[in-house]
Scaffold this active site. Sequence first.
Site, PDB file in Angstrom:
ATOM      1  N   SER A  59      36.605  58.124  88.548  1.00 19.62           N
ATOM      2  CA  SER A  59      36.235  59.040  87.460  1.00 19.62           C
ATOM      3  C   SER A  59      36.155  58.275  86.127  1.00 19.62           C
ATOM      4  O   SER A  59      35.364  57.337  86.017  1.00 19.62           O
ATOM      5  CB  SER A  59      37.218  60.210  87.422  1.00 19.62           C
ATOM      6  OG  SER A  59      36.706  61.268  86.638  1.00 19.62           O
ATOM      7  N   ASP A  88      31.404  67.368  94.563  1.00 16.70           N
ATOM      8  CA  ASP A  88      32.001  66.669  93.425  1.00 16.70           C
ATOM      9  C   ASP A  88      31.476  67.192  92.087  1.00 16.70           C
ATOM     10  O   ASP A  88      30.283  67.478  91.935  1.00 16.70           O
ATOM     11  CB  ASP A  88      31.664  65.179  93.541  1.00 16.70           C
ATOM     12  CG  ASP A  88      32.662  64.265  92.881  1.00 16.70           C
ATOM     13  OD1 ASP A  88      33.249  64.656  91.869  1.00 16.70           O
ATOM     14  OD2 ASP A  88      32.844  63.139  93.400  1.00 16.70           O
ATOM     15  N   HIS A 137      36.062  65.841  94.137  1.00 13.84           N
ATOM     16  CA  HIS A 137      36.273  64.709  93.243  1.00 13.84           C
ATOM     17  C   HIS A 137      37.326  63.723  93.742  1.00 13.84           C
ATOM     18  O   HIS A 137      37.548  62.703  93.110  1.00 13.84           O
ATOM     19  CB  HIS A 137      36.681  65.247  91.864  1.00 13.84           C
ATOM     20  CG  HIS A 137      36.474  64.302  90.723  1.00 13.84           C
ATOM     21  ND1 HIS A 137      35.279  63.644  90.504  1.00 13.84           N
ATOM     22  CD2 HIS A 137      37.311  63.904  89.722  1.00 13.84           C
ATOM     23  CE1 HIS A 137      35.387  62.897  89.415  1.00 13.84           C
ATOM     24  NE2 HIS A 137      36.604  63.019  88.931  1.00 13.84           N
TER      25      HIS A 137
END
Length: 306
Positions: free
Chosen positions: A117, A257, A284
């Site tokens: 991320s 996601d 995610h």
Amino acid sequence: MSAAAATAATPSATEGFAPHGSYQTWYRVTGDLASPRLPLVVAHGGPGCTHDYVDSFKELAGHGRAVIHYDQIGNGRSTHLPDKGGDFWTVDFFLGELDNLLAHLGIQDRYALLGQSWGGMLAAEHAVRRRAGLKALILANSLASMELWVRGCNKLRSELPEAVQEALDRHEAAGTTQDPEYLTASRVFYDRHVCRVTPWPEEVARTFLAVESDPTVYHTMNGPNEFHVVGTMRDWTVIDRLDRIEAPTLVFRGAYDEATAECVQPFIDRIPKVESEVFPQSSHMPHVEEKEACLSRVETFLRLHD
């Protein structure tokens, strides 16, 4: 047998602090840094999360490589600085911290870097600077542009139940994003597009609790949540620099996601040596939601570059 299935027991770990100016970066090394296999450094997300939710990557040390987790300054077990503002919390600051950690551990000449991320944003910024020691790069559930991220999240948000969307819109307009109703509505998005394992595993819950207890970095750089991005990173992009990345790169995301296909595609299109993967049952956090498949894919990629 998959690489993950063949993993031996996770080796023992050592912890320490890397001084960075007057601050301290907490780190943990699982496995042996003297191993001939590439050591893997794991950069967590946020900005402003902790290493806890990406803890499962330590299991790759069972393949004979050292795995290094760390809490970025401002978070977790590293130095907290709640009085610092947006002029302090910058990409360059965190890049300097990463370089310092690599040098402290003595691995700056040969290492792999996995950024998840926001950690992937940081890893991409690190890679476009062509650090000679970076031998393999993994961009996990990340984004090449905040504009594309927000566009994708807005589309996902438009698919939430109407009552949830109404609560989000109303509180954002009023500036009451800490209201319990807003937080409850936000959780609907998180359960669909951040972590689909419910209740959240303990290590995931621990990270979110840490952010809640000190949201300085997250609120400053990102905003109140994953889809309402109003912080200093709101205009960030690396798209026009991706062709500078020399390290072989693995890019992956989950099918559900919040890092949508659109915001990941520039990595695939512009990084010269790249391969990609989509985990069909994940959002995610494939390293939590499809742990064995995710760790196996990462280990297979790393072995090509040991």
